[in-house]
Design a protein around this motif. Structure first.
Motif, PDB file in Angstrom:
ATOM      1  N   ASN A 114       0.843  -1.193   0.000  1.00  0.00           N
ATOM      2  CA  ASN A 114       0.000   0.000   0.000  1.00  0.00           C
ATOM      3  C   ASN A 114       0.882   1.248   0.000  1.00  0.00           C
ATOM      4  OD1 ASN A 114      -2.338   1.379  -0.054  1.00  0.00           O
ATOM      5  ND2 ASN A 114      -3.009   0.818   2.016  1.00  0.00           N
ATOM      6  N   ILE A 115       0.350   2.332  -0.535  1.00  0.00           N
ATOM      7  CA  ILE A 115       1.111   3.597  -0.525  1.00  0.00           C
ATOM      8  C   ILE A 115       0.262   4.643   0.193  1.00  0.00           C
ATOM      9  CG2 ILE A 115       2.188   5.394  -1.935  1.00  0.00           C
ATOM     10  CD1 ILE A 115       2.753   3.261  -4.039  1.00  0.00           C
ATOM     11  N   ASP A 116       0.939   5.370   1.072  1.00  0.00           N
ATOM     12  CA  ASP A 116       0.268   6.341   1.926  1.00  0.00           C
ATOM     13  C   ASP A 116       0.388   7.720   1.246  1.00  0.00           C
ATOM     14  OD1 ASP A 116      -0.615   7.666   4.138  1.00  0.00           O
ATOM     15  OD2 ASP A 116       1.214   7.375   5.332  1.00  0.00           O
ATOM     16  N   VAL A 117      -0.765   8.277   0.852  1.00  0.00           N
ATOM     17  CA  VAL A 117      -0.775   9.607   0.221  1.00  0.00           C
ATOM     18  C   VAL A 117      -1.675  10.504   1.066  1.00  0.00           C
ATOM     19  CG1 VAL A 117      -1.387  10.915  -1.861  1.00  0.00           C
ATOM     20  CG2 VAL A 117      -0.542   8.579  -2.084  1.00  0.00           C
ATOM     21  N   LYS A 118      -1.148  11.644   1.469  1.00  0.00           N
ATOM     22  CA  LYS A 118      -2.010  12.602   2.201  1.00  0.00           C
ATOM     23  C   LYS A 118      -1.865  13.979   1.558  1.00  0.00           C
ATOM     24  CE  LYS A 118      -2.424  10.475   6.712  1.00  0.00           C
ATOM     25  NZ  LYS A 118      -1.313   9.508   6.843  1.00  0.00           N
ATOM     26  N   GLY A 137       4.875  -5.165 -15.572  1.00  0.00           N
ATOM     27  CA  GLY A 137       3.538  -5.772 -15.684  1.00  0.00           C
ATOM     28  C   GLY A 137       2.672  -5.655 -14.441  1.00  0.00           C
ATOM     29  N   SER A 138       3.189  -5.124 -13.363  1.00  0.00           N
ATOM     30  CA  SER A 138       2.362  -4.913 -12.156  1.00  0.00           C
ATOM     31  C   SER A 138       1.975  -3.439 -12.007  1.00  0.00           C
ATOM     32  CB  SER A 138       3.131  -5.365 -10.903  1.00  0.00           C
ATOM     33  OG  SER A 138       3.491  -6.716 -11.001  1.00  0.00           O
ATOM     34  N   THR A 197      -0.256   1.668  -9.327  1.00  0.00           N
ATOM     35  CA  THR A 197      -0.852   2.999  -9.540  1.00  0.00           C
ATOM     36  C   THR A 197      -2.231   3.074  -8.859  1.00  0.00           C
ATOM     37  OG1 THR A 197      -1.527   2.249 -11.742  1.00  0.00           O
ATOM     38  CG2 THR A 197       0.410   3.644 -11.630  1.00  0.00           C
ATOM     39  N   ASN A 198      -2.937   1.947  -8.760  1.00  0.00           N
ATOM     40  CA  ASN A 198      -4.209   1.938  -8.013  1.00  0.00           C
ATOM     41  C   ASN A 198      -3.998   2.353  -6.563  1.00  0.00           C
ATOM     42  OD1 ASN A 198      -5.816   1.185 -10.099  1.00  0.00           O
ATOM     43  ND2 ASN A 198      -5.833  -1.009  -9.596  1.00  0.00           N
ATOM     44  N   MET A 199      -2.812   2.029  -6.020  1.00  0.00           N
ATOM     45  CA  MET A 199      -2.544   2.349  -4.608  1.00  0.00           C
ATOM     46  C   MET A 199      -2.507   3.857  -4.362  1.00  0.00           C
ATOM     47  SD  MET A 199       0.506  -0.357  -3.687  1.00  0.00           S
ATOM     48  CE  MET A 199       0.440  -2.074  -4.213  1.00  0.00           C
ATOM     49  N   VAL A 200      -2.209   4.635  -5.412  1.00  0.00           N
ATOM     50  CA  VAL A 200      -2.189   6.098  -5.238  1.00  0.00           C
ATOM     51  C   VAL A 200      -3.357   6.759  -5.980  1.00  0.00           C
ATOM     52  CG1 VAL A 200       0.312   6.228  -4.863  1.00  0.00           C
ATOM     53  CG2 VAL A 200      -0.574   6.455  -7.184  1.00  0.00           C
ATOM     54  N   GLY A 201      -4.288   5.945  -6.465  1.00  0.00           N
ATOM     55  CA  GLY A 201      -5.469   6.484  -7.147  1.00  0.00           C
ATOM     56  C   GLY A 201      -5.163   7.127  -8.485  1.00  0.00           C
ATOM     57  N   GLU A 247       2.149  14.182  -5.882  1.00  0.00           N
ATOM     58  CA  GLU A 247       3.490  14.725  -5.594  1.00  0.00           C
ATOM     59  C   GLU A 247       4.375  13.680  -4.928  1.00  0.00           C
ATOM     60  OE1 GLU A 247       4.457  18.717  -4.003  1.00  0.00           O
ATOM     61  OE2 GLU A 247       2.280  18.966  -4.284  1.00  0.00           O
ATOM     62  N   GLY A 248       5.578  13.528  -5.444  1.00  0.00           N
ATOM     63  CA  GLY A 248       6.522  12.558  -4.885  1.00  0.00           C
ATOM     64  C   GLY A 248       6.352  11.153  -5.461  1.00  0.00           C
ATOM     65  N   PHE A 249       5.380  10.961  -6.381  1.00  0.00           N
ATOM     66  CA  PHE A 249       5.191   9.638  -7.000  1.00  0.00           C
ATOM     67  C   PHE A 249       5.609   9.742  -8.476  1.00  0.00           C
ATOM     68  CE2 PHE A 249       2.788   6.260  -9.125  1.00  0.00           C
ATOM     69  CZ  PHE A 249       3.122   5.179  -8.318  1.00  0.00           C
ATOM     70  N   TYR A 250       6.642   9.011  -8.834  1.00  0.00           N
ATOM     71  CA  TYR A 250       7.221   9.075 -10.186  1.00  0.00           C
ATOM     72  C   TYR A 250       6.974   7.740 -10.884  1.00  0.00           C
ATOM     73  CZ  TYR A 250       9.635  12.910  -7.884  1.00  0.00           C
ATOM     74  OH  TYR A 250       9.903  14.048  -7.163  1.00  0.00           O
ATOM     75  N   LEU A 251       6.749   7.823 -12.188  1.00  0.00           N
ATOM     76  CA  LEU A 251       6.380   6.621 -12.928  1.00  0.00           C
ATOM     77  C   LEU A 251       7.413   6.297 -14.006  1.00  0.00           C
ATOM     78  CD1 LEU A 251       3.968   4.708 -12.816  1.00  0.00           C
ATOM     79  CD2 LEU A 251       2.759   6.225 -14.393  1.00  0.00           C
TER      80      LEU A 251
END
Ligand code: FAD
Ligand code: PYC
Length: 413
Positions: free
Chosen positions: A207-211, A236-237, A242-246, A353-357
């Motif tokens: 899980n990824i915590d985004v606030k 492939g995952s 990306t679902n974890m951060v919406g 912010e802070g999530f890079y793909l």
């Protein structure tokens, strides 16, 4: 199992140094966390430490290093793409590939073979001419060649393809190469580890915590970590993470299978691709023919091998090389390809912010490993997209500014 090998395995003291340190515990926080210890995640970690001085970094891998698509691909390296942005990007990767073994002090078996994309129809010839022109304009060695050049490079090839699909010409790309894929992951992993990065295998991000629209940390099967920066490099995952951060992306997952024959005497010195027959093939330094074909036609997250695939690919290989009829297939496998609508990757900052793909590498990402590591480490360290990846930004889909590379894919779709 030989007794000596068993004794070696059970004896905790190994005479050979290990490639990486083993870490019993995770720290409670890192300056950055990379999800996925494939080539891309490890390359980003390596350049973050080497070029940007960021070493308080963890790479988290749910399985083992290189156990994803990095260790499953057919290792074709080339830069003969269709868009100027694509050509520039992959050409920069080739320049890094050329010195990579030296950088790592590790033999990557990088082998420049030349790459032929065969054309069996007039429309395929038109695409080859188009690619050749774009490539030459960008200073990349590619040219359209006729049947004699193809036959000279590969006298064993049946130029009529059993009468089904006579070859009219090809796009020839001299820099086309192959390399040993797992050594690439080991080289980047060892280099990152030596510079202080922690690599944690068997550590899954759950899980990824985004606030407030900003990354705070993540939960793993081994506990919680705080971090302001996360790089997602999970091939492939990708949709699961990306679902974890919406975050919504247009990525869909299709399996891509491949197989190798038993080792045979070297006879194929070049890399051959036929878009119409859905075959690509090279011969490894061990003598195996490394072969692949189209994506599986269904959208599914699976690494199952199928008999359909082996039969279809073998039939087309025999159209091209009838003399191989008695050669045995040694292994077959699959990886999960994260496909984008325009056959270009998705790289860079995201609305979180802070999530890079670093994703959407589908069937084409191995060759990009060095340049994706370079550009993503820059992007993460500076919180600014590197110039070379601007055409690969996620927002291009909403902006209708696609980077269409379908005509340059080696694999049928
Ligand atoms: P991977 O190597 O897949 O690494 C991602 C890692 O993330 C995996 O190890 C996975 O276990 C880990 N992970 C996933 N979820 C989590 C989680 N929640 N927590 C922790 N870890 C997680 N490209 C080319 O350029 N040339 C080719 O010839 C070529 N041939 C191919 C042939 C096949 C059969 C396949 C399948 C692909 C091919 N490709 C090729 C594409 C290429 O393999 C990939 O694009 C590239 O390897 C992607 O590298 P990566 O590091 O992003 O992903
Ligand atoms: O991108 O060249 C490529 C490739 C070949 C096979 C799979 N991908």
């Amino acid at each position: 199992m030989p007794l000596r090998l068993l004794r070696f395995a059970l004896n905790g003291k190994h005479s050979e140094p290990r490639m990486f340190r083993n870490h019993d515990t995770l720290k409670s926080s890192y300056d950055a966390v990379i999800i996925g210890a494939g080539g891309h995640g490890l390359a980003a970690a390596y350049y973050l430490a080497r070029d940007h001085g960021m070493t308080n970094v963890a790479v988290l891998e749910k399985g083992y290093i290189g156990g994803g698509n990095t260790g499953r691909n057919t290792t074709i390296i080339r830069s003969n793409y269709l868009t100027p942005e694509g050509v520039e990007f992959y050409d920069a990767s080739i320049k890094l590939w050329e010195d990579l073994g030296q950088d790592f002090d590790l033999n990557l078996f990088y082998s420049k073979r030349g790459h032929f994309t065969l054309a069996h129809t007039d429309s395929a010839m038109r695409t080859m001419r188009w690619r050749a022109e774009v490539n030459k304009h960008m200073g990349v060695e590619s040219e359209v060649v006729g049947t004699k050049d193809i036959q000279d490079a590969c006298p064993q090839l049946d130029m009529t393809c059993a009468g089904h699909a006579p070859i009219l010409g090809a796009l020839y790309h001299a820099p086309g190469a192959i390399a040993r894929h797992d050594a690439v992951a080991w080289g980047y992993g060892r280099g990152a580890d030596q510079r202080g990065v922690e690599i944690h295998q068997r550590t899954e991000v759950l899980n990824i915590d985004v606030k407030g629209g900003r990354v705070q940390g993540l939960t793993t099967n081994r506990g919680y970590i705080s971090t302001p920066k996360i790089l997602c490099a999970v091939a492939g995952s990708t949709p699961r993470v990306t679902n974890m951060v919406g975050l919504r992306t247009p990525i869909i997952i299709h399996p891509l299978q491949a197989m190798v024959t038993e080792p045979i005497k070297p006879w194929l010195n070049t890399i051959l691709v036929s878009g119409s027959l859905h075959v690509y093939v090279s011969q490894s330094d061990r003598g195996e023919l490394v072969m692949g074909a189209s994506l599986d036609p269904y959208e599914v997250q699976s690494t199952r091998s199928t008999l359909d695939f082996a039969e279809g690919l073998s039939a087309h290989m025999l159209d091209m090389f009838p003399f191989l009829s008695n050669v045995k297939i040694n292994r077959q496998w699959a990886g999960m390809a994260d496909m984008t609508p325009d056959f270009a990757p998705i790289m860079g900052k995201t609305p979180v912010e802070g999530f890079y793909l670093d994703a959407g590498w589908g069937t084409w990402g191995f060759k990009a490993t060095p340049i994706s590591g370079k550009t993503m480490s820059y992007t993460l360290a500076n919180d600014r997209d590197h110039d070379l990846i601007k055409s690969f930004r996620l927002s291009r889909f909403a902006e209708y500014e696609l980077t269409g590379e379908k005509g340059a894919a080696s694999v049928g779709h």
